[in-house]
Design an enzyme around this catalytic site. Structure first.
Site, PDB file in Angstrom:
ATOM      1  N   ASP A 182      -6.008  -3.115 -10.707  1.00  0.00           N
ATOM      2  CA  ASP A 182      -5.228  -3.021  -9.610  1.00  0.00           C
ATOM      3  C   ASP A 182      -4.080  -3.863  -9.787  1.00  0.00           C
ATOM      4  O   ASP A 182      -4.157  -5.169  -9.984  1.00  0.00           O
ATOM      5  CB  ASP A 182      -5.921  -3.503  -8.260  1.00  0.00           C
ATOM      6  CG  ASP A 182      -7.079  -2.700  -7.907  1.00  0.00           C
ATOM      7  OD1 ASP A 182      -7.901  -2.384  -8.457  1.00  0.00           O
ATOM      8  OD2 ASP A 182      -7.615  -2.749  -6.665  1.00  0.00           O
TER       9      ASP A 182
ATOM     10  N   LYS B  51      -2.632   1.968  -3.117  1.00  0.00           N
ATOM     11  CA  LYS B  51      -3.313   0.868  -2.570  1.00  0.00           C
ATOM     12  C   LYS B  51      -2.033   0.244  -1.524  1.00  0.00           C
ATOM     13  O   LYS B  51      -1.069  -0.060  -1.871  1.00  0.00           O
ATOM     14  CB  LYS B  51      -3.883  -0.128  -3.445  1.00  0.00           C
ATOM     15  CG  LYS B  51      -4.568  -1.296  -2.745  1.00  0.00           C
ATOM     16  CD  LYS B  51      -5.230  -2.275  -3.797  1.00  0.00           C
ATOM     17  CE  LYS B  51      -5.684  -3.537  -3.346  1.00  0.00           C
ATOM     18  NZ  LYS B  51      -6.398  -4.239  -4.462  1.00  0.00           N
TER      19      LYS B  51
ATOM     20  N   LYS C 282      -6.467   3.454  -1.292  1.00  0.00           N
ATOM     21  CA  LYS C 282      -7.112   2.440  -1.082  1.00  0.00           C
ATOM     22  C   LYS C 282      -6.455   1.559   0.039  1.00  0.00           C
ATOM     23  O   LYS C 282      -5.223   1.288  -0.062  1.00  0.00           O
ATOM     24  CB  LYS C 282      -7.336   1.805  -2.433  1.00  0.00           C
ATOM     25  CG  LYS C 282      -8.077   0.230  -1.978  1.00  0.00           C
ATOM     26  CD  LYS C 282      -8.384  -0.471  -3.407  1.00  0.00           C
ATOM     27  CE  LYS C 282      -9.162  -1.742  -3.403  1.00  0.00           C
ATOM     28  NZ  LYS C 282      -9.305  -2.502  -4.400  1.00  0.00           N
TER      29      LYS C 282
END
Length: 294
Positions: free
Chosen positions: A140, A203, A239
């Protein structure tokens, strides 16, 4: 400014009027939220959680204990699917990989100068490569918001592409930090740059220093993922992270993704929730009693 990066963003048909986005979200929730408040959905959502510990106090011992709880979950709740991943700082990837006994839980690491993305590009690449070498299945990273707001889309895109290369076989989640981007127009542009630079997931947020996930940001990001899928055939995941704490929150994000992207995205390969508190709250609603398992 006109270059291939700005032109790609300008070609998008995803709506960027903030009032229209807000109205679209309100309409989806008014029509579909209640129907998704079911045990089946709660159980599914639990299996989409990236169970996260990103604290200054994290240590080898604390992270090992954190992982042991995930191991214990399989034994104590064999009728429920476990969380999707354990998300930690990259220096703990090897600990998670060593202690984790559950085969279907992935190892995720934040990387690339998380949470600000403010360090040397070489450090970002090295940190990412080291995390993967230490056992991370997923990485991430945070999009370089400073370069983005300066309009340097080429630098933003090139860095994401280079980090994607550093991931080798690991999946890359690109955090847009939507609370810093603020507008639907910025979120659309950041989504498109990330998608065409190799993101496996978009995300929302780091949960550090800026407002976390919002349903409006999720809606714009999902529309960009849909448009990208229609253009390329590639399915990129979504996400939500940062402040997603209650079962109600989780169901709302599920509802947005279901209505915009459809059933094909309703699996933990394409839908995730980054959380620390959510797991216990969802588990409590699944079991019908207050539980503090994690």
């Amino acid at each position: 400014m006109s270059d291939k990066y700005h032109d790609k963003v300008a070609a998008s048909k995803v709506i960027t009027d903030d009032a229209q986005v807000k109205a679209a979200v309100e309409k989806i929730l008014a029509e579909h939220l209640e129907e998704n408040k079911t045990q089946e959905v709660y159980r599914f959502l639990f299996n989409t959680i990236d169970l996260t510990t990103l604290n200054a106090t994290d240590s080898t011992q604390s992270v090992a204990s954190f992982v042991e709880r995930v191991n214990a979950f399989d034994d104590e709740h064999p009728d429920l699917k476990n969380v999707a991943a354990i998300c930690v700082y990259p220096n703990f990837a090897e600990i998670v990989r060593t202690v984790l006994d559950v085969t279907d839980v992935r190892v995720a690491c934040v990387s690339g100068g998380f949470p600000s993305s403010q360090t040397f590009p070489e450090v970002k690449m090295a940190e990412t490569a080291l995390a993967v070498a230490s056992g991370a299945d997923e990485i991430d990273i945070v999009l370089n918001v400073g370069n983005f707001l300066d309009g340097d889309y080429e630098a933003v895109s090139d860095e994401i592409s280079e980090l994607k290369d550093s991931c080798r076989g690991a999946k890359l989640k690109v955090i847009l930090e939507t609370g810093a981007l603020q507008t639907a127009a910025n979120i659309r542009a950041a989504s498109i740059l990330s998608l065409y630079s190799g993101a496996d997931f978009l995300k929302t947020s780091t949960g550090k220093g800026y407002p976390g996930a919002s349903l409006e940001a999720a809606y714009v990001m999902a529309q960009c993922i849909k448009e990208y899928h229609e253009a390329t055939g590639a399915m990129v995941g979504f996400k939500a992270a940062g402040g997603v704490a209650s079962t109600e929150d989780a169901v709302a994000y599920y509802t947005i993704i279901k209505e915009v992207l459809g059933e094909a995205w309703l699996n933990n390969e394409h839908f995730r929730l980054g959380a620390s508190r959510l797991a216990n709250n969802l588990l409590s609603d699944i079991l019908g009693e207050q539980v503090k398992f994690f």
